[in-house]
Design a protein around this motif. Sequence first.
Motif, PDB file in Angstrom:
ATOM      1  N   GLU A  45     -40.253  26.730 -33.067  1.00  0.00           N
ATOM      2  CA  GLU A  45     -41.437  27.580 -32.939  1.00  0.00           C
ATOM      3  C   GLU A  45     -42.692  26.788 -33.293  1.00  0.00           C
ATOM      4  O   GLU A  45     -42.718  26.052 -34.286  1.00  0.00           O
ATOM      5  N   THR A  46     -43.735  26.938 -32.476  1.00  0.00           N
ATOM      6  CA  THR A  46     -45.011  26.277 -32.760  1.00  0.00           C
ATOM      7  C   THR A  46     -46.113  27.320 -32.741  1.00  0.00           C
ATOM      8  O   THR A  46     -45.966  28.355 -32.105  1.00  0.00           O
ATOM      9  N   PRO A  47     -47.217  27.171 -33.365  1.00  0.00           N
ATOM     10  CA  PRO A  47     -47.561  26.046 -34.219  1.00  0.00           C
ATOM     11  C   PRO A  47     -47.066  26.187 -35.654  1.00  0.00           C
ATOM     12  O   PRO A  47     -47.136  25.240 -36.428  1.00  0.00           O
ATOM     13  N   SER A  48     -46.551  27.350 -36.020  1.00  0.00           N
ATOM     14  CA  SER A  48     -46.158  27.566 -37.423  1.00  0.00           C
ATOM     15  C   SER A  48     -44.949  26.737 -37.833  1.00  0.00           C
ATOM     16  O   SER A  48     -44.826  26.347 -38.985  1.00  0.00           O
ATOM     17  N   GLY A  49     -44.035  26.507 -36.910  1.00  0.00           N
ATOM     18  CA  GLY A  49     -42.883  25.667 -37.194  1.00  0.00           C
ATOM     19  C   GLY A  49     -41.939  26.220 -38.236  1.00  0.00           C
ATOM     20  O   GLY A  49     -41.227  25.478 -38.894  1.00  0.00           O
ATOM     21  N   ASN A  50     -41.901  27.542 -38.386  1.00  0.00           N
ATOM     22  CA  ASN A  50     -41.025  28.090 -39.410  1.00  0.00           C
ATOM     23  C   ASN A  50     -39.704  28.623 -38.856  1.00  0.00           C
ATOM     24  O   ASN A  50     -38.904  29.147 -39.609  1.00  0.00           O
ATOM     25  N   ALA A  76     -19.884  29.581 -25.580  1.00  0.00           N
ATOM     26  CA  ALA A  76     -20.826  29.217 -26.641  1.00  0.00           C
ATOM     27  C   ALA A  76     -20.081  28.332 -27.642  1.00  0.00           C
ATOM     28  O   ALA A  76     -19.316  28.824 -28.459  1.00  0.00           O
ATOM     29  N   LEU A  77     -20.295  27.018 -27.537  1.00  0.00           N
ATOM     30  CA  LEU A  77     -19.639  26.083 -28.445  1.00  0.00           C
ATOM     31  C   LEU A  77     -20.304  26.077 -29.812  1.00  0.00           C
ATOM     32  O   LEU A  77     -19.645  25.836 -30.826  1.00  0.00           O
ATOM     33  N   ALA A  78     -21.624  26.313 -29.832  1.00  0.00           N
ATOM     34  CA  ALA A  78     -22.359  26.373 -31.097  1.00  0.00           C
ATOM     35  C   ALA A  78     -23.615  27.208 -30.919  1.00  0.00           C
ATOM     36  O   ALA A  78     -24.258  27.153 -29.872  1.00  0.00           O
ATOM     37  N   THR A  79     -23.929  27.987 -31.939  1.00  0.00           N
ATOM     38  CA  THR A  79     -25.177  28.729 -32.003  1.00  0.00           C
ATOM     39  C   THR A  79     -25.666  28.661 -33.444  1.00  0.00           C
ATOM     40  O   THR A  79     -24.991  29.144 -34.348  1.00  0.00           O
ATOM     41  N   HIS A  80     -26.827  28.039 -33.625  1.00  0.00           N
ATOM     42  CA  HIS A  80     -27.445  27.931 -34.950  1.00  0.00           C
ATOM     43  C   HIS A  80     -28.884  28.382 -34.786  1.00  0.00           C
ATOM     44  O   HIS A  80     -29.655  27.716 -34.091  1.00  0.00           O
ATOM     45  N   GLU A  81     -29.264  29.493 -35.414  1.00  0.00           N
ATOM     46  CA  GLU A  81     -30.619  29.989 -35.204  1.00  0.00           C
ATOM     47  C   GLU A  81     -31.142  30.709 -36.442  1.00  0.00           C
ATOM     48  O   GLU A  81     -30.398  31.379 -37.139  1.00  0.00           O
ATOM     49  N   ASP A  82     -32.447  30.498 -36.658  1.00  0.00           N
ATOM     50  CA  ASP A  82     -33.142  31.254 -37.699  1.00  0.00           C
ATOM     51  C   ASP A  82     -33.407  32.679 -37.246  1.00  0.00           C
ATOM     52  O   ASP A  82     -33.419  33.605 -38.048  1.00  0.00           O
ATOM     53  N   THR A  83     -33.661  32.845 -35.926  1.00  0.00           N
ATOM     54  CA  THR A  83     -34.033  34.133 -35.359  1.00  0.00           C
ATOM     55  C   THR A  83     -32.993  34.554 -34.337  1.00  0.00           C
ATOM     56  O   THR A  83     -32.746  33.825 -33.379  1.00  0.00           O
ATOM     57  N   GLY A  84     -32.391  35.710 -34.509  1.00  0.00           N
ATOM     58  CA  GLY A  84     -31.292  36.147 -33.666  1.00  0.00           C
ATOM     59  C   GLY A  84     -31.638  36.519 -32.238  1.00  0.00           C
ATOM     60  O   GLY A  84     -30.761  36.613 -31.412  1.00  0.00           O
ATOM     61  N   GLY A  85     -32.899  36.705 -31.882  1.00  0.00           N
ATOM     62  CA  GLY A  85     -33.250  37.125 -30.531  1.00  0.00           C
ATOM     63  C   GLY A  85     -33.322  36.007 -29.509  1.00  0.00           C
ATOM     64  O   GLY A  85     -33.358  36.256 -28.314  1.00  0.00           O
ATOM     65  N   TRP A  86     -33.358  34.753 -29.950  1.00  0.00           N
ATOM     66  CA  TRP A  86     -33.410  33.630 -29.025  1.00  0.00           C
ATOM     67  C   TRP A  86     -32.028  33.426 -28.415  1.00  0.00           C
ATOM     68  O   TRP A  86     -31.017  33.845 -28.968  1.00  0.00           O
ATOM     69  N   ASP A  87     -31.955  32.729 -27.258  1.00  0.00           N
ATOM     70  CA  ASP A  87     -30.649  32.491 -26.649  1.00  0.00           C
ATOM     71  C   ASP A  87     -30.729  31.355 -25.632  1.00  0.00           C
ATOM     72  O   ASP A  87     -31.815  30.960 -25.200  1.00  0.00           O
ATOM     73  N   ALA A  88     -29.564  30.867 -25.235  1.00  0.00           N
ATOM     74  CA  ALA A  88     -29.428  29.841 -24.202  1.00  0.00           C
ATOM     75  C   ALA A  88     -28.151  30.114 -23.431  1.00  0.00           C
ATOM     76  O   ALA A  88     -27.157  30.579 -24.000  1.00  0.00           O
ATOM     77  N   VAL A 101     -33.136  29.627 -21.035  1.00  0.00           N
ATOM     78  CA  VAL A 101     -33.427  29.935 -22.433  1.00  0.00           C
ATOM     79  C   VAL A 101     -34.212  31.235 -22.520  1.00  0.00           C
ATOM     80  O   VAL A 101     -34.911  31.622 -21.588  1.00  0.00           O
ATOM     81  N   THR A 102     -34.085  31.897 -23.663  1.00  0.00           N
ATOM     82  CA  THR A 102     -34.820  33.126 -23.919  1.00  0.00           C
ATOM     83  C   THR A 102     -35.467  33.020 -25.285  1.00  0.00           C
ATOM     84  O   THR A 102     -34.775  32.791 -26.288  1.00  0.00           O
ATOM     85  N   GLY A 103     -36.795  33.177 -25.319  1.00  0.00           N
ATOM     86  CA  GLY A 103     -37.537  33.127 -26.572  1.00  0.00           C
ATOM     87  C   GLY A 103     -37.757  34.513 -27.143  1.00  0.00           C
ATOM     88  O   GLY A 103     -36.893  35.390 -27.022  1.00  0.00           O
ATOM     89  N   ALA A 104     -38.930  34.705 -27.729  1.00  0.00           N
ATOM     90  CA  ALA A 104     -39.272  35.985 -28.364  1.00  0.00           C
ATOM     91  C   ALA A 104     -40.687  36.378 -27.978  1.00  0.00           C
ATOM     92  O   ALA A 104     -41.528  35.520 -27.698  1.00  0.00           O
ATOM     93  N   ALA A 105     -40.947  37.672 -27.996  1.00  0.00           N
ATOM     94  CA  ALA A 105     -42.278  38.194 -27.649  1.00  0.00           C
ATOM     95  C   ALA A 105     -43.345  37.594 -28.568  1.00  0.00           C
ATOM     96  O   ALA A 105     -43.115  37.439 -29.772  1.00  0.00           O
ATOM     97  N   ALA A 106     -44.475  37.250 -27.976  1.00  0.00           N
ATOM     98  CA  ALA A 106     -45.640  36.749 -28.712  1.00  0.00           C
ATOM     99  C   ALA A 106     -45.314  35.563 -29.615  1.00  0.00           C
ATOM    100  O   ALA A 106     -45.879  35.410 -30.699  1.00  0.00           O
ATOM    101  N   THR A 107     -44.381  34.721 -29.176  1.00  0.00           N
ATOM    102  CA  THR A 107     -43.949  33.569 -29.966  1.00  0.00           C
ATOM    103  C   THR A 107     -43.876  32.342 -29.062  1.00  0.00           C
ATOM    104  O   THR A 107     -43.184  32.369 -28.042  1.00  0.00           O
ATOM    105  N   THR A 108     -44.560  31.282 -29.431  1.00  0.00           N
ATOM    106  CA  THR A 108     -44.522  30.040 -28.661  1.00  0.00           C
ATOM    107  C   THR A 108     -43.376  29.179 -29.178  1.00  0.00           C
ATOM    108  O   THR A 108     -43.334  28.834 -30.370  1.00  0.00           O
ATOM    109  N   ILE A 109     -42.456  28.844 -28.272  1.00  0.00           N
ATOM    110  CA  ILE A 109     -41.278  28.056 -28.633  1.00  0.00           C
ATOM    111  C   ILE A 109     -41.178  26.870 -27.678  1.00  0.00           C
ATOM    112  O   ILE A 109     -41.258  27.031 -26.456  1.00  0.00           O
TER     113      ILE A 109
END
Length: 121
Positions: A45-50, A76-88, A101-109
Amino acid sequence: MPAHNTILRTGVTVQTTDATVTTAATVATESDVAYHVVARIVAYETPSGNEAAGYERAATFKNDGGTLTQVGSTTALATHEDTGGWDATLDASGTTIRARVTGAAATTINWRVDLEVYSVT
C-alpha cells in the motif's frame, strides 16, 4: 519428443486504487499446447506503506485447437496479507492466461507479478 518451453515473465507491475479486479500480467497461448503457470505476487500500500501482501498461485491450462480452458481450479499455494480483502488469481480469457489482482476501495496498492510458465505440445 514433444516440444516444451519455459517462459519467465518477471517484474510486471500494476497499480490499483479500488476493489476492481485488474489484469496484472498476461500470457498469449498457442493452439494444441498445455501450460502450467506459477505466479508469485507481492503488494504494498502506498503512500502510507502500512499494509502488504504476498501470494503464490498455480494453475494448469490447455489450448485445444484454439480454445483455451483451465484444467481444474487455481490453487492457492500461499496467501500472506495484512488486509483480508486483497486477492490474486489466475484465469483464462479468449486464448490468453491472465494473472489478476484485487485491491481495496480508496486504497492505492502497487503490485509486482512474476510468472513462470511451463508448456508442452
